[in-house]
Design an enzyme around this catalytic site. Structure first.
Site, PDB file in Angstrom:
ATOM      1  N   GLY A 121       7.519   1.201   4.937  1.00  0.00           N
ATOM      2  CA  GLY A 121       6.492   1.808   5.185  1.00  0.00           C
ATOM      3  C   GLY A 121       5.499   1.499   3.855  1.00  0.00           C
ATOM      4  O   GLY A 121       4.487   2.147   3.392  1.00  0.00           O
ATOM      5  N   ASP A 138      -2.880  -1.928   9.697  1.00  0.00           N
ATOM      6  CA  ASP A 138      -2.938  -1.863   8.221  1.00  0.00           C
ATOM      7  C   ASP A 138      -3.409  -3.104   7.722  1.00  0.00           C
ATOM      8  O   ASP A 138      -3.613  -3.530   6.405  1.00  0.00           O
ATOM      9  CB  ASP A 138      -1.475  -1.779   7.922  1.00  0.00           C
ATOM     10  CG  ASP A 138      -0.922  -0.255   7.827  1.00  0.00           C
ATOM     11  OD1 ASP A 138      -1.792   0.564   8.139  1.00  0.00           O
ATOM     12  OD2 ASP A 138       0.042  -0.029   7.838  1.00  0.00           O
ATOM     13  N   LYS A 192       0.947  -1.233  -0.067  1.00  0.00           N
ATOM     14  CA  LYS A 192      -0.003  -0.116   0.026  1.00  0.00           C
ATOM     15  C   LYS A 192       0.783   1.280  -0.158  1.00  0.00           C
ATOM     16  O   LYS A 192       2.060   1.479   0.456  1.00  0.00           O
ATOM     17  CB  LYS A 192      -0.853   0.022   1.131  1.00  0.00           C
ATOM     18  CG  LYS A 192      -0.280  -0.012   2.371  1.00  0.00           C
ATOM     19  CD  LYS A 192       0.171   1.504   3.110  1.00  0.00           C
ATOM     20  CE  LYS A 192       0.747   1.182   4.455  1.00  0.00           C
ATOM     21  NZ  LYS A 192       1.622   2.414   4.726  1.00  0.00           N
ATOM     22  N   SER A 242       1.939  -6.624   7.164  1.00  0.00           N
ATOM     23  CA  SER A 242       0.338  -6.596   7.179  1.00  0.00           C
ATOM     24  C   SER A 242      -0.219  -7.544   6.060  1.00  0.00           C
ATOM     25  O   SER A 242      -1.154  -8.247   6.172  1.00  0.00           O
ATOM     26  CB  SER A 242      -0.016  -5.174   7.263  1.00  0.00           C
ATOM     27  OG  SER A 242       0.333  -4.296   8.321  1.00  0.00           O
ATOM     28  N   ALA A 243       0.415  -7.068   4.956  1.00  0.00           N
ATOM     29  CA  ALA A 243      -0.101  -7.805   3.835  1.00  0.00           C
ATOM     30  C   ALA A 243       0.111  -9.286   4.013  1.00  0.00           C
ATOM     31  O   ALA A 243      -0.842 -10.000   3.691  1.00  0.00           O
ATOM     32  CB  ALA A 243       0.657  -7.312   2.676  1.00  0.00           C
TER      33      ALA A 243
HETATM   34  P1  ATP Z   1       4.486  -0.724   8.746  1.00  0.00           P
HETATM   35  O1  ATP Z   1       3.001  -1.682   8.449  1.00  0.00           O
HETATM   36  O2  ATP Z   1       4.403  -0.678  10.407  1.00  0.00           O
HETATM   37  O3  ATP Z   1       4.207   0.558   7.992  1.00  0.00           O
HETATM   38  P2  ATP Z   1       6.496  -1.552   7.205  1.00  0.00           P
HETATM   39  O4  ATP Z   1       5.652  -1.550   6.021  1.00  0.00           O
HETATM   40  O5  ATP Z   1       7.301  -0.077   7.571  1.00  0.00           O
HETATM   41  O6  ATP Z   1       5.670  -1.342   8.729  1.00  0.00           O
HETATM   42  P3  ATP Z   1       7.292  -4.330   7.261  1.00  0.00           P
HETATM   43  O7  ATP Z   1       7.621  -4.683   6.123  1.00  0.00           O
HETATM   44  O8  ATP Z   1       5.587  -4.495   7.415  1.00  0.00           O
HETATM   45  O9  ATP Z   1       7.142  -2.909   7.477  1.00  0.00           O
HETATM   46  O10 ATP Z   1       7.933  -4.908   8.483  1.00  0.00           O
HETATM   47  C1  ATP Z   1       8.157  -4.331   9.759  1.00  0.00           C
HETATM   48  C2  ATP Z   1       8.843  -5.440  10.492  1.00  0.00           C
HETATM   49  O11 ATP Z   1       7.965  -6.501  10.865  1.00  0.00           O
HETATM   50  C3  ATP Z   1       9.989  -6.015   9.916  1.00  0.00           C
HETATM   51  O12 ATP Z   1      11.198  -5.362  10.082  1.00  0.00           O
HETATM   52  C4  ATP Z   1       9.740  -7.462  10.341  1.00  0.00           C
HETATM   53  O13 ATP Z   1      10.924  -7.894  11.206  1.00  0.00           O
HETATM   54  C5  ATP Z   1       8.476  -7.739  10.915  1.00  0.00           C
HETATM   55  N1  ATP Z   1       7.897  -8.817  10.222  1.00  0.00           N
HETATM   56  C6  ATP Z   1       6.992  -9.750  10.771  1.00  0.00           C
HETATM   57  N2  ATP Z   1       6.732 -10.631   9.919  1.00  0.00           N
HETATM   58  C7  ATP Z   1       6.844  -9.934   8.693  1.00  0.00           C
HETATM   59  C8  ATP Z   1       6.584 -10.333   7.458  1.00  0.00           C
HETATM   60  N3  ATP Z   1       5.732 -11.220   7.161  1.00  0.00           N
HETATM   61  N4  ATP Z   1       7.064  -9.545   6.386  1.00  0.00           N
HETATM   62  C9  ATP Z   1       7.650  -8.428   6.699  1.00  0.00           C
HETATM   63  N5  ATP Z   1       8.156  -8.095   7.902  1.00  0.00           N
HETATM   64  C10 ATP Z   1       7.773  -8.784   8.793  1.00  0.00           C
END
Ligand code: ATP
Length: 333
Positions: A107, A145, A18, A112-113
């Site tokens: 970000g 999210d 997203k 969440s996906a």
């Molecule tokens: P946010 O949803 O808070 O904006 P983001 O998009 O910046 O987060 P994500 O890729 O969702 O970041 O990852 C955030 C942290 O979640 C990662 O550093 C990782 O350690 C942890 N994590 C746990 N499960 C997963 C997963 N399936 N995919 C990615 N990261 C995960």
């Protein structure tokens, strides 16, 4: 506890990343979250989350980001699968395989996906066939999210971003994402936002009329001007190099540029696919962005792409979208 009604061999759900077209951050709530008013758009960068019955719970992550994602019970896909199992009284462990193309900690809500993908895939694998509302409730329990990753499209989020209303907009938009090798975590960016605003009266967040007008008209130029993110000053304060990335994008034909969510990815809106290629080349050549991805939006939310037979009919294993999936990516029930 009951066993699953049917046991297809393997079920795969595809889930999008997203971008927040608008992210208004209001005051802190008593539960520690901020009041948000946001407009999400799902974009065509995807993870595929596959689940299959196994002796023990487990998770494997494939792709260039595999080192950055925990392969244990803290993985958000694993948490989602276990939550659904406990709610539905399922005693069949699964092995989860995530083919990851959504940048991590960027970000773009990749974790969440994956949680949304695990919910949809396990729901089908186990033949639970939860109602749309039941899946949404589990998604909200897993993270702010996650409900949007189920829904997809373009939607307004309120509360802590988990209360969604689809936005009936027109148009398809072309995006260029400048990835970053600097670290920014969501909690530290919110903390910096609070620090920068300390002593100021923070109003309740409300979506802007200019954003809604741009989406209603499907006007990419207006949308480019309407992009806004209250977390951007905090992200730039923590990582001033992102200013340069924004400047390179705006100097090379972007209609608008914005830090995506809590960053550090910077998202640029361009007028068409050809411009997106030009901008990707310019960003790479400038050395400002260590990686670049291009994607269109909006796209649908979490949906099955392969599955074996289930109680509501059979699914092909062709890689095409099949089955009882509604326009939002959720089954209607
Ligand atoms: P946010 O949803 O808070 O904006 P983001 O998009 O910046 O987060 P994500 O890729 O969702 O970041 O990852 C955030 C942290 O979640 C990662 O550093 C990782 O350690 C942890 N994590 C746990 N499960 C997963 C997963 N399936 N995919 C990615 N990261 C995960």
């Amino acid at each position: 506890m009951s066993s699953a009604a049917t046991s297809p061999l393997c079920v795969t759900a595809r889930v999008p990343a997203k971008v927040n077209l608008e992210l208004m951050v209001g005051p802190l709530r008593p539960d520690g979250f901020h009041h948000l008013a946001t407009v999400f758009q799902a974009v065509g960068l995807h993870d595929d989350v596959s689940v299959e019955p196994a002796e023990d719970w487990g998770v494997t992550i494939n792709g260039p980001y595999s080192d950055l994602v925990p392969a244990d019970d803290t993985n958000l896909a694993m948490r989602a699968a276990r939550l659904l199992a406990s709610e539905a009284g399922i005693d069949v462990p699964v092995h989860i395989t995530i083919d990851k193309d959504i940048p991590v900690a960027a970000g773009m809500a990749g974790g969440s996906a994956d949680a949304a993908g695990a919910l949809v895939a396990c729901d089908a694998l186990w033949g639970v066939w939860s109602s749309k509302t039941a899946l949404e409730d589990l998604a909200a329990e897993l993270g702010s999210d996650v409900p949007f990753a189920l829904l997809g499209g373009t939607a307004m989020g309120s509360g802590r971003g988990d209360q969604l209303a689809p936005v009936l907009g027109r148009g398809r938009y072309a995006w260029v994402f400048a990835l970053s090798d600097v670290g920014l975590t969501t909690p530290e960016v919110y903390a910096e936002c609070d620090r920068l605003r300390s002593g100021l009266r923070v109003p309740a967040p409300t979506p802007s009329a200019s954003m809604m007008t741009a989406l209603r008209l499907g006007d990419a130029t207006l949308l480019g001007r309407a992009l806004s993110n209250d977390l951007q000053p905090a992200a730039l304060s923590l990582q001033p190099r992102l200013e340069e990335v924004l400047a390179v994008g705006m100097d090379n034909g972007a209609l608008g540029g914005i830090v995506s969510g809590s960053g550090p990815t910077v998202a640029f809106l361009v007028s068409d696919t050809e411009r997106s290629l030009d901008l990707a080349v310019a960003l790479t050549a400038s050395g400002a962005a260590p990686g670049v991805k291009r994607a269109g939006g909006p796209v649908r939310g979490a949906h099955l792409i392969t599955a074996a037979s289930g109680p509501r009919g059979s699914f092909g294993s062709t890689g095409h979208e099949t089955g009882h999936i509604g326009p939002t990516g959720l089954r209607s029930s």
